[in-house]
Design an enzyme around this catalytic site. Sequence first.
Site, PDB file in Angstrom:
ATOM      1  N   GLU A   1       8.752   2.888  13.799  1.00  0.00           N
ATOM      2  CA  GLU A   1       9.756   3.232  12.554  1.00  0.00           C
ATOM      3  C   GLU A   1       9.638   4.777  12.581  1.00  0.00           C
ATOM      4  O   GLU A   1       9.011   5.485  13.517  1.00  0.00           O
ATOM      5  CB  GLU A   1       8.924   2.717  11.199  1.00  0.00           C
TER       6      GLU A   1
ATOM      7  N   ASN B   1       0.944  -1.236   0.016  1.00  0.00           N
ATOM      8  CA  ASN B   1       0.003   0.016  -0.018  1.00  0.00           C
ATOM      9  C   ASN B   1       0.837   1.256  -0.030  1.00  0.00           C
ATOM     10  O   ASN B   1       0.388   2.468  -0.412  1.00  0.00           O
ATOM     11  CB  ASN B   1      -0.835  -0.081   1.415  1.00  0.00           C
TER      12      ASN B   1
ATOM     13  N   CYS C   1      -2.945   1.086   6.585  1.00  0.00           N
ATOM     14  CA  CYS C   1      -2.822   0.526   7.947  1.00  0.00           C
ATOM     15  C   CYS C   1      -3.549   1.418   9.093  1.00  0.00           C
ATOM     16  O   CYS C   1      -4.186   1.114   9.970  1.00  0.00           O
ATOM     17  CB  CYS C   1      -1.435   0.115   8.332  1.00  0.00           C
TER      18      CYS C   1
ATOM     19  N   GLU D   1       5.416  -4.217  11.891  1.00  0.00           N
ATOM     20  CA  GLU D   1       4.209  -3.129  11.792  1.00  0.00           C
ATOM     21  C   GLU D   1       3.117  -3.904  11.236  1.00  0.00           C
ATOM     22  O   GLU D   1       3.352  -4.169   9.971  1.00  0.00           O
ATOM     23  CB  GLU D   1       4.759  -1.873  11.063  1.00  0.00           C
TER      24      GLU D   1
HETATM   25  P1  NAD Z   1       0.744  -9.189   3.987  1.00  0.00           P
HETATM   26  O1  NAD Z   1       0.957  -9.724   5.037  1.00  0.00           O
HETATM   27  O2  NAD Z   1      -0.064 -10.348   2.962  1.00  0.00           O
HETATM   28  O3  NAD Z   1       2.196  -9.151   3.038  1.00  0.00           O
HETATM   29  C1  NAD Z   1       3.058  -8.100   3.520  1.00  0.00           C
HETATM   30  C2  NAD Z   1       4.598  -8.812   2.911  1.00  0.00           C
HETATM   31  O4  NAD Z   1       4.750  -9.929   3.507  1.00  0.00           O
HETATM   32  C3  NAD Z   1       4.552  -8.919   1.425  1.00  0.00           C
HETATM   33  O5  NAD Z   1       5.822  -8.528   0.924  1.00  0.00           O
HETATM   34  C4  NAD Z   1       4.343 -10.352   1.457  1.00  0.00           C
HETATM   35  O6  NAD Z   1       4.740 -11.019   0.155  1.00  0.00           O
HETATM   36  C5  NAD Z   1       5.355 -11.042   2.463  1.00  0.00           C
HETATM   37  N1  NAD Z   1       4.798 -12.434   3.160  1.00  0.00           N
HETATM   38  C6  NAD Z   1       3.665 -12.885   2.984  1.00  0.00           C
HETATM   39  N2  NAD Z   1       3.507 -14.096   3.540  1.00  0.00           N
HETATM   40  C7  NAD Z   1       4.924 -14.116   3.990  1.00  0.00           C
HETATM   41  C8  NAD Z   1       5.498 -15.254   4.976  1.00  0.00           C
HETATM   42  N3  NAD Z   1       5.045 -16.542   5.323  1.00  0.00           N
HETATM   43  N4  NAD Z   1       6.741 -14.962   5.147  1.00  0.00           N
HETATM   44  C9  NAD Z   1       7.558 -13.756   4.792  1.00  0.00           C
HETATM   45  N5  NAD Z   1       6.866 -13.040   4.224  1.00  0.00           N
HETATM   46  C10 NAD Z   1       5.682 -13.071   3.965  1.00  0.00           C
HETATM   47  O7  NAD Z   1       0.250  -7.794   3.747  1.00  0.00           O
HETATM   48  P2  NAD Z   1      -0.330  -6.867   2.511  1.00  0.00           P
HETATM   49  O8  NAD Z   1      -1.724  -7.468   2.020  1.00  0.00           O
HETATM   50  O9  NAD Z   1       0.915  -6.663   1.588  1.00  0.00           O
HETATM   51  O10 NAD Z   1      -0.491  -5.570   3.503  1.00  0.00           O
HETATM   52  C11 NAD Z   1      -1.784  -5.350   4.260  1.00  0.00           C
HETATM   53  C12 NAD Z   1      -1.450  -5.339   5.576  1.00  0.00           C
HETATM   54  O11 NAD Z   1      -0.367  -4.622   5.998  1.00  0.00           O
HETATM   55  C13 NAD Z   1      -2.559  -4.887   6.349  1.00  0.00           C
HETATM   56  O12 NAD Z   1      -2.826  -5.813   7.264  1.00  0.00           O
HETATM   57  C14 NAD Z   1      -2.157  -3.678   6.955  1.00  0.00           C
HETATM   58  O13 NAD Z   1      -2.665  -3.136   7.982  1.00  0.00           O
HETATM   59  C15 NAD Z   1      -0.622  -4.054   6.942  1.00  0.00           C
HETATM   60  N6  NAD Z   1       0.055  -2.532   6.954  1.00  0.00           N
HETATM   61  C16 NAD Z   1       0.704  -2.081   8.357  1.00  0.00           C
HETATM   62  C17 NAD Z   1       1.241  -1.090   8.427  1.00  0.00           C
HETATM   63  C18 NAD Z   1       1.759  -0.440   9.676  1.00  0.00           C
HETATM   64  O14 NAD Z   1       2.879   0.427   9.624  1.00  0.00           O
HETATM   65  N7  NAD Z   1       1.352  -1.035  10.632  1.00  0.00           N
HETATM   66  C19 NAD Z   1       1.524  -0.288   7.169  1.00  0.00           C
HETATM   67  C20 NAD Z   1       1.096  -0.886   6.043  1.00  0.00           C
HETATM   68  C21 NAD Z   1       0.238  -1.937   5.959  1.00  0.00           C
END
Ligand code: NAD
Length: 497
Positions: free
Chosen positions: A464, A152, A284, A250
Amino acid sequence: MAKTFKNFIGGAWTAPLTGDHYEDRNPADWREVIGRFPKSGPKDVDRAVQSALKGFALWRRTPAPARGDVLRRVGDLLTERKEAIARAMTREMGKVLAETRGDVQEGIDTAYYAASEGRRLFGRTVPSELRDKWAMSTRRPIGVAGIITPFNFPMAIPTWKIFPALVCGNAVIFKPSSDVPHTGTLLVEALLDAGLPPEVVQLVHGGGRLVGDALVSHPKVPVVSFTGSTETGAKLGEICGRMHKHLSLEMGGKNAMIVMDDADLDLALDGVLWGAFGTTGQRCTATSRLLLHKKVHDRFLRMLVDRVEKLRLGDGLLPTSDVGPMINEGALTNTANYVEIGTAEGAEMLTGGRRATGARLGHGWFFKPTVFAGVKAGSRLEQEEIFGPVLSVVRVGSLDQAIRINNDVRYGLSSSLYTRDINGAFRAIEDIQAGITYINAPTIGAEAHLPFGGVKETGNGHREGGWQVYDFFSETKTVYVDYSGTLQRAQIDNYEG
Ligand code: NAD
């Protein structure tokens, strides 16, 4: 034929050892293929680690101000390339141009902050208990940092991690979300063009389960910084706990905006529209819940629905679009499921609730901005992260009740209160369980020089942004220099009786 992109490993752009690729598509029109990107595997990750170890050996000895100079040039290059990167980002991620420009700007601000931090990275010097002895602490780099990021904020979030990691003297392996590999590539190009020694950064494209997991599990990657869902973060936590790694998480959010009866309603209205439907709700920090005081409830809802229905869905590259598409079909289906859940729970859907169709939007992942009223505290719609353009409105009778409902979720990232009551505002700042509280501003809008992160299941205690992230990417070494010429024993010789 779409261009085939490569990983950056071992100081060169290289094809994945798997020989496999996947297509990255424009979410506003999935018929458009942006490029074919590597579907890498664990062997690619291992090559990246071997190269990063060489990069680390060189980079850890480079003076921190010189490391900062590279980041300053990165900031300059991102400034020059801002418009081109923002357009590329909108094309692959969907959010409107004003937002992708902001996303690049966040990266620029983070670069300049990191550049100047290269001249600080403060340690401390404190008095010793003993005569003729100095006592101090200094920061050391950790090693190879694994950086795993979501879709995102394709530029801002990677820069929040990569730039401080580099200034602290670590080498980096970057695995961007497989939904936004092009922006990740543009970021690495900027780092290399700015003069970063090639083996200090590696870019490995591919899915989370193969590439992400291999990176996190690799014994030569002692530090991992992750942003993504709470579910994925929990898996990383298990692995890193077992392997005693540094891990910054995060994760998800279910952020609420509280609007009290004394609030400036026009201001709150602009705030909730931006907070709930900016980035198509895929933040998020998105405003996912509106806790609305009963005295202004009906009036504010009428104003809100009127404005939501005027939001223009469309391709983020067009100046006529207010809200872009969602990231992919899976995200859209997930949002549609929550509409069904909310309806089954008895909430009242006031507007939206379905995917947009027609000649202009029918080939994209567009979902209509949706508002539910009469949402019950404790219901799934009110409790679970949707990560889509759905706002749930809960009626409240007092600030205390609003704060209770705000806090009664598993997450704790952002929060917001609209009020003119200064006492109430300060009470909320103290009592709201969240890493971030905004007063008279929406739940979104982080600034690069302040700490960013959440409590409860949003994070694991790190931050962060700002000055705090530098603690995560460095080890503290404590140094004693005894120039007394005698054996002095701390805790034994320190008090002269
Ligand atoms: P996601 O957890 O599906 O993926 C995030 C990253 O993790 C991607 O690069 C993905 O390829 C990788 N990933 C997935 N499975 C993995 C595994 N088993 N081992 C290692 N890496 C793996 O999240 P998304 O759909 O890309 O993003 C949405 C989520 O991110 C929402 O829950 C949102 O709240 C959160 N988010 C949090 C923040 C914050 O700062 N707190 C900021 C942005 C997004």
